[in-house]
Scaffold this active site. Structure first.
Site, mmCIF file in Angstrom:
data_model
loop_
_atom_site.group_PDB
_atom_site.id
_atom_site.type_symbol
_atom_site.label_atom_id
_atom_site.label_comp_id
_atom_site.label_asym_id
_atom_site.label_seq_id
_atom_site.Cartn_x
_atom_site.Cartn_y
_atom_site.Cartn_z
ATOM 1 N N TYR A 1 0.862 -1.177 0.000
ATOM 2 C CA TYR A 1 0.000 0.000 0.000
ATOM 3 C C TYR A 1 0.900 1.230 0.000
ATOM 4 O O TYR A 1 1.892 1.282 0.723
ATOM 5 C CB TYR A 1 -0.885 0.014 1.258
ATOM 6 C CG TYR A 1 -1.612 1.334 1.412
ATOM 7 C CD1 TYR A 1 -2.850 1.534 0.813
ATOM 8 C CD2 TYR A 1 -1.027 2.399 2.124
ATOM 9 C CE1 TYR A 1 -3.496 2.756 0.907
ATOM 10 C CE2 TYR A 1 -1.670 3.625 2.220
ATOM 11 C CZ TYR A 1 -2.893 3.800 1.607
ATOM 12 O OH TYR A 1 -3.516 5.008 1.697
ATOM 13 N N GLU B 1 -3.333 7.738 -3.910
ATOM 14 C CA GLU B 1 -3.110 6.399 -3.366
ATOM 15 C C GLU B 1 -2.791 5.403 -4.470
ATOM 16 O O GLU B 1 -3.381 5.479 -5.554
ATOM 17 C CB GLU B 1 -4.427 5.986 -2.691
ATOM 18 C CG GLU B 1 -4.318 5.072 -1.537
ATOM 19 C CD GLU B 1 -5.694 4.876 -0.895
ATOM 20 O OE1 GLU B 1 -5.842 5.246 0.276
ATOM 21 O OE2 GLU B 1 -6.611 4.371 -1.552
#
Ligand code: GDP
Ligand code: MN
Length: 392
Positions: free
Chosen positions: A112, A200
């Site tokens: 992530y 992101e």
């Protein structure tokens, strides 16, 4: 304002983030053609991905791997036009109008990587985790220590050591380390250059051969900074937004639909919140939040009535306007004119307070439209109660 994955990926590419090639398609044939071109370039694995403004598409069946052109066709047929339900959409799902066909990558590990604002620290924060992929929310809740954070002072900007610290936290070395540093730097630059509130990559992946690539991308732009980015404004996809909220924003109204039965029209966000409380107190439930802003002219009031009345749950409307800059008599005239133009078939309660309030009330009381006027908030609340036929 949210962007689609394919739009976010284009922005990342412009900042040298390694993103697997992909083409957006609106028909099955376009998707197949895109895959055929990729195949000619040597691709053996493809991914067909629903483009909606919600995450969790994989789990909802909106992201499918394909090993042949035939499979790309099958997935495109299944995904295009589907109502995709994820944990971020409502139960009715979101209609898929576009798909992204990308070259598939072999994945050794998913990470992530994200940048957002940390309002408490007044800084930007970059986060990485080796537990990337579809369940990052669970990681954040149950094992937050598995997320490494680095704060960047926006007045100083990203420094090379920031990116290196994060890449070390990903347990990388050699070329993969360098590529991760470049991905982190590129994501941060994209975040800054676009005035985003969130950027992101989940997952950022490492391939078995040690390359780093962005397989997914998500960018939320700051609406208050959009005026600086006319090119990004063009990326808005109104299909992904609530149609009534879109109409409201065209009239300069901030409107948020809620589930209750009392429509409310208020000027100022604070007064709107107080009015919603009053409605609760009266035994009703607000059907919406609606801030008509400072002007409250006949045109905006009329647009607001039309928008409120689109909601079939509305059983009464409470107008609560404070005449500060705008005078109450003008608002009263606007309300009367708007009420005449829009066929209002539910009880209408109007409270005007502030400059020329008495004159405003007199105009309401003497007008030939049925309007219950009120002076005090409590009085307005009681009238809502009566209108709904409920006991507070
Ligand atoms: P999301 O579910 O909306 O976050 O969509 P993603 O784009 O993140 O895809 C969901 C998952 O599909 C990823 O976490 C991967 O596990 C998988 N996936 C997506 N693209 C690829 C790919 O190119 N290759 C492989 N092997 N898996 C992929
Ligand atoms: Mn994802």
């Amino acid at each position: 304002m949210k962007l689609h994955e394919y739009q976010a990926k284009d922005l990342l590419r412009a900042h040298d983030v390694d993103v697997p090639p992909g083409t957006v398609a609106e028909t099955v044939d376009e998707a197949v053609e895109a895959a055929q071109e990729m195949k000619q370039g040597g691709a053996e694995l493809f991914v067909v991905k629903a483009q909606i403004h919600a995450g969790g598409r994989g789990k909802g069946g909106g992201v499918k791997l394909a090993e042949s052109i035939e499979e790309v066709r099958e997935h495109a047929e299944a995904i295009l036009g589907m109502d995709l339900v994820t944990h971020q959409t409502g139960p009715e799902g979101q209609k898929v109008r576009k798909i992204l066909v990308t070259e598939g990558v072999d994945i050794a590990q998913e990470y992530y990587l994200g940048v957002t604002l940390d309002r408490e620290e007044s800084m930007n924060v970059i986060m990485v985790s080796t537990e990337g992929g579809v369940d990052i929310e669970t990681v954040a809740e149950e094992s937050p220590e598995k997320i490494e954070k680095v704060w960047v002072d926006p007045s100083i900007g990203l420094q090379p050591f920031h990116a290196r610290r994060l890449a070390f936290a990903m347990n990388l070395e050699g070329d993969a380390f360098k590529q991760a540093v470049s991905a982190i730097t590129g994501l941060y630059e994209t975040f800054e250059a676009t005035d985003s509130t969130l950027a992101e990559i989940n997952p950022l992946v490492r391939t078995p051969s040690g390359d780093i690539a962005a397989v997914d991308a998500k960018i939320n732009l700051d609406d208050n900074a959009l005026f600086r980015h006319p090119d990004l404004e063009d990326l808005r996809d109104l299909h992904e937004e609530d149609p009534t909220e879109v109409e409201a924003s065209e009239h300069g109204l901030s409107y948020i639909k809620l589930d209750g039965n009392v429509g409310c029209m208020v000027n100022g966000a604070g007064l709107a919140m107080a009015t919603m409380d009053i409605i609760k107190l009266a035994g009703g439930d607000p059907a919406n939040f609606l801030d008509v802003g400072g002007a409250a002219s006949a045109e905006t009031v009329e647009a607001a009535f039309r928008i409120i009345l689109k909601d079939e749950n509305v059983e009464a409307i409470l107008v609560n306007i404070f005449g500060g800059i705008v005078r109450c008599d003008r608002v009263a005239k606007g309300v009367i004119q708007a009420a005449k133009n829009v066929d209002i078939d539910v009880p209408l309660i109007v409270r005007l307070q502030g400059t020329n309030a008495e004159e405003g009330k007199r105009l309401l009381d003497e007008s030939d439209v049925t309007i219950e006027s009120a002076v005090l908030l409590k009085e307005a609340a009681d009238k809502v109660t009566q209108a709904l036929g409920v006991r507070a």
